[in-house]
Design an enzyme around this catalytic site. Sequence first.
Site, PDB file in Angstrom:
ATOM      1  N   HIS A  42      -3.191   1.431  -2.680  1.00  0.00           N
ATOM      2  CA  HIS A  42      -2.755   0.033  -2.635  1.00  0.00           C
ATOM      3  C   HIS A  42      -4.294  -1.109  -3.006  1.00  0.00           C
ATOM      4  CE1 HIS A  42       1.304   0.246  -0.451  1.00  0.00           C
ATOM      5  NE2 HIS A  42       1.284   0.685  -1.802  1.00  0.00           N
ATOM      6  N   SER A  92       5.718   1.555   8.316  1.00  0.00           N
ATOM      7  CA  SER A  92       7.068   1.036   8.582  1.00  0.00           C
ATOM      8  C   SER A  92       8.027   1.833   7.402  1.00  0.00           C
ATOM      9  CB  SER A  92       7.197  -0.528   8.187  1.00  0.00           C
ATOM     10  OG  SER A  92       6.575  -1.053   6.916  1.00  0.00           O
ATOM     11  N   ASP A 103      -8.260  -1.872   4.069  1.00  0.00           N
ATOM     12  CA  ASP A 103      -9.364  -2.382   4.876  1.00  0.00           C
ATOM     13  C   ASP A 103     -10.457  -1.618   5.090  1.00  0.00           C
ATOM     14  OD1 ASP A 103      -8.617  -0.112   6.662  1.00  0.00           O
ATOM     15  OD2 ASP A 103      -7.350  -1.136   7.908  1.00  0.00           O
TER      16      ASP A 103
HETATM   17  C1  BJW Z   1       1.919   1.008  15.027  1.00  0.00           C
HETATM   18  C2  BJW Z   1       0.695   0.650  15.775  1.00  0.00           C
HETATM   19  C3  BJW Z   1       0.048   1.394  16.527  1.00  0.00           C
HETATM   20  C4  BJW Z   1       1.920  -1.182  14.822  1.00  0.00           C
HETATM   21  N1  BJW Z   1       0.038   2.700  16.262  1.00  0.00           N
HETATM   22  N2  BJW Z   1       1.894   2.432  14.894  1.00  0.00           N
HETATM   23  C5  BJW Z   1      12.196   1.884  -4.833  1.00  0.00           C
HETATM   24  C6  BJW Z   1      13.279   1.268  -3.902  1.00  0.00           C
HETATM   25  C7  BJW Z   1      13.078  -0.067  -3.759  1.00  0.00           C
HETATM   26  C8  BJW Z   1      12.029  -0.884  -4.277  1.00  0.00           C
HETATM   27  C9  BJW Z   1      11.204  -0.250  -5.008  1.00  0.00           C
HETATM   28  C10 BJW Z   1      11.125   0.985  -5.199  1.00  0.00           C
HETATM   29  N3  BJW Z   1      10.056   1.291  -5.978  1.00  0.00           N
HETATM   30  C11 BJW Z   1       9.209   0.269  -6.232  1.00  0.00           C
HETATM   31  C12 BJW Z   1       9.992  -0.947  -5.538  1.00  0.00           C
HETATM   32  C13 BJW Z   1       9.354  -1.978  -5.476  1.00  0.00           C
HETATM   33  C14 BJW Z   1       8.544  -2.457  -4.481  1.00  0.00           C
HETATM   34  C15 BJW Z   1       8.734  -2.175  -2.933  1.00  0.00           C
HETATM   35  O1  BJW Z   1       8.738  -1.026  -2.613  1.00  0.00           O
HETATM   36  N4  BJW Z   1       9.770  -2.996  -2.519  1.00  0.00           N
HETATM   37  C16 BJW Z   1      10.204  -2.642  -1.227  1.00  0.00           C
HETATM   38  C17 BJW Z   1       9.561  -3.728  -0.437  1.00  0.00           C
HETATM   39  C18 BJW Z   1      11.458  -2.865  -1.079  1.00  0.00           C
HETATM   40  N5  BJW Z   1       7.152  -1.718  -4.642  1.00  0.00           N
HETATM   41  C19 BJW Z   1       6.177  -1.985  -5.625  1.00  0.00           C
HETATM   42  O2  BJW Z   1       6.412  -3.200  -6.239  1.00  0.00           O
HETATM   43  C20 BJW Z   1       4.967  -1.232  -5.854  1.00  0.00           C
HETATM   44  N6  BJW Z   1       4.731  -0.811  -7.291  1.00  0.00           N
HETATM   45  C21 BJW Z   1       5.546  -0.029  -7.951  1.00  0.00           C
HETATM   46  O3  BJW Z   1       6.509   0.579  -7.077  1.00  0.00           O
HETATM   47  O4  BJW Z   1       5.341  -0.110  -9.239  1.00  0.00           O
HETATM   48  C22 BJW Z   1       6.308   0.607 -10.266  1.00  0.00           C
HETATM   49  C23 BJW Z   1       7.176  -0.417 -10.521  1.00  0.00           C
HETATM   50  C24 BJW Z   1       6.759  -1.748 -11.079  1.00  0.00           C
HETATM   51  C25 BJW Z   1       7.752  -2.872 -11.503  1.00  0.00           C
HETATM   52  C26 BJW Z   1       9.178  -2.656 -11.171  1.00  0.00           C
HETATM   53  C27 BJW Z   1       9.527  -1.256 -10.667  1.00  0.00           C
HETATM   54  C28 BJW Z   1       8.505  -0.326 -10.090  1.00  0.00           C
HETATM   55  C29 BJW Z   1       3.884  -1.783  -5.421  1.00  0.00           C
HETATM   56  C30 BJW Z   1       3.640  -1.683  -3.880  1.00  0.00           C
HETATM   57  C31 BJW Z   1       2.325  -2.779  -3.530  1.00  0.00           C
HETATM   58  C32 BJW Z   1       2.366  -3.134  -2.039  1.00  0.00           C
HETATM   59  N7  BJW Z   1       1.471  -4.042  -1.764  1.00  0.00           N
HETATM   60  C33 BJW Z   1       0.924  -4.418  -0.356  1.00  0.00           C
HETATM   61  C34 BJW Z   1      -0.039  -5.482  -0.302  1.00  0.00           C
HETATM   62  C35 BJW Z   1      -1.544  -4.611  -0.514  1.00  0.00           C
HETATM   63  C36 BJW Z   1      -2.639  -5.539  -0.872  1.00  0.00           C
HETATM   64  C37 BJW Z   1      -2.957  -6.437   0.448  1.00  0.00           C
HETATM   65  O5  BJW Z   1      -3.230  -5.906   1.484  1.00  0.00           O
HETATM   66  O6  BJW Z   1      -2.825  -7.546   0.471  1.00  0.00           O
HETATM   67  O7  BJW Z   1       0.563  -3.462   0.372  1.00  0.00           O
HETATM   68  S1  BJW Z   1       2.665  -5.027   0.490  1.00  0.00           S
HETATM   69  C38 BJW Z   1       2.002  -4.412   2.017  1.00  0.00           C
HETATM   70  O8  BJW Z   1       3.161  -3.209   2.216  1.00  0.00           O
HETATM   71  C39 BJW Z   1       0.781  -3.541   1.813  1.00  0.00           C
HETATM   72  C40 BJW Z   1       0.850  -2.380   2.693  1.00  0.00           C
HETATM   73  O9  BJW Z   1       0.222  -1.358   2.005  1.00  0.00           O
HETATM   74  C41 BJW Z   1       2.546  -2.115   2.312  1.00  0.00           C
HETATM   75  C42 BJW Z   1       3.045  -1.242   3.480  1.00  0.00           C
HETATM   76  O10 BJW Z   1       3.141  -1.827   4.779  1.00  0.00           O
HETATM   77  P1  BJW Z   1       2.606  -1.001   6.134  1.00  0.00           P
HETATM   78  O11 BJW Z   1       1.303  -0.183   6.015  1.00  0.00           O
HETATM   79  O12 BJW Z   1       3.767   0.281   6.274  1.00  0.00           O
HETATM   80  O13 BJW Z   1       2.451  -1.978   7.026  1.00  0.00           O
HETATM   81  P2  BJW Z   1       3.982  -2.859   7.941  1.00  0.00           P
HETATM   82  O14 BJW Z   1       3.242  -3.760   8.601  1.00  0.00           O
HETATM   83  O15 BJW Z   1       5.043  -2.783   7.241  1.00  0.00           O
HETATM   84  O16 BJW Z   1       3.998  -1.444   9.179  1.00  0.00           O
HETATM   85  C43 BJW Z   1       3.344  -1.199  10.246  1.00  0.00           C
HETATM   86  C44 BJW Z   1       3.787  -0.092  10.943  1.00  0.00           C
HETATM   87  O17 BJW Z   1       2.769   0.165  11.924  1.00  0.00           O
HETATM   88  C45 BJW Z   1       5.071  -0.613  11.834  1.00  0.00           C
HETATM   89  O18 BJW Z   1       6.056   0.401  11.565  1.00  0.00           O
HETATM   90  C46 BJW Z   1       4.709  -0.600  13.382  1.00  0.00           C
HETATM   91  O19 BJW Z   1       5.500  -0.156  14.277  1.00  0.00           O
HETATM   92  C47 BJW Z   1       3.447   0.287  13.318  1.00  0.00           C
HETATM   93  N8  BJW Z   1       2.383   0.068  14.268  1.00  0.00           N
HETATM   94  N9  BJW Z   1       0.989  -0.927  15.797  1.00  0.00           N
HETATM   95  C48 BJW Z   1       1.369   3.209  15.394  1.00  0.00           C
HETATM   96  N10 BJW Z   1      -0.890   0.854  17.370  1.00  0.00           N
END
Ligand code: BJW
Length: 249
Positions: free
Chosen positions: A119, A193, A104
Amino acid sequence: MELKDSPLKDLLRRRPRICVLSGAGISAESGVPTFRDPDGLWAKFKPEELANFQAFINNPELVWSWYQHRIEVIRKVKPNPGHFALAEMAKLCTEFTLVTQNVDNLHQRAGQPEVIELHGNIERAYCLDCNTPAAADHLEKLDENQRLPRCTECNGMIRPDVVWFGEMLPEESLRRAENSAQNCELFLCVGTSGVVFPAASLPFLAKENGAYVVEINRQHTEISHVMHETLIGPSGEILPRLLAEMNHP
Ligand code: BJW
Ligand code: ZN
């Protein structure tokens, strides 16, 4: 909230080597929806429908309209005290690395000297065929005969420059993030998260290499068990308090 006497307080006063991993929660107080909170982005849209390459190929108009909507939201909002506190911390510490999962630009707009983007960035786009960079706000500029943005060089499809599920993270950014996690004394996980890998592995790496690991979140998370401390509350309030501690005489 006063910081209780803890290793964190002592560390901050010494202005240690810090590595921060931020997530969507840090921008929540600016008015940007998170992904997985009840009012977050995934509450309305399923990730598998939008945030992967196949979804884009199947329905590029839907995916582009989602990104266009988010670009409009992000451009209207401002960085909050959490973003500004981190930018100030960077000036105080000789070694400070900010790694973000956010697309963002709010850290950048708060004056953060350097941001490692894991990302991608919603303001960028590129051609699927020839990789030529393109502006991300195409839909505003399309005339009524065009349904999708096209590359000015080869007429290929333009995609947002973000990392979707199943895609590799930018290699150099991930390498630098891992290096910083391995070499810091204090690792801060802010507003994430901790469910998306490999970003969520960074606090584990930091801890294995001797860092003090602290989470700042409104609630406990999937990765709270790795933390030495979890500070529960809004990052826009907690981060300025950590900064004040660094400025303590
Ligand atoms: C507050 C608050 C306040 C609220 N103050 N706090 C190992 C194990 C299992 C799976 C995998 C693994 N390795 C890879 C994987 C697969 C996958 C993955 O992780 N899947 C899981 C879901 C299980 N990962 C991938 O595919 C990644 N690539 C990869 O590993 O490549 C190698 C590979 C390729 C092929 C096969 C295998 C390996 C890529 C991940 C890409 C993520 N993309 C996104 C979209 C980006 C574009 C867009 O914005 O549209 O990224 S998904 C989305 O999630 C986005 C975020 O950056 C990301 C993380 O989310 P985040 O930031 O944590 O947000 P939230 O909403 O989840 O949490 C918010 C938090 O804030 C909460 O806790 C609230 O409580 C808190 N909060 N207000 C403080 N005021
Ligand atoms: Zn092209």
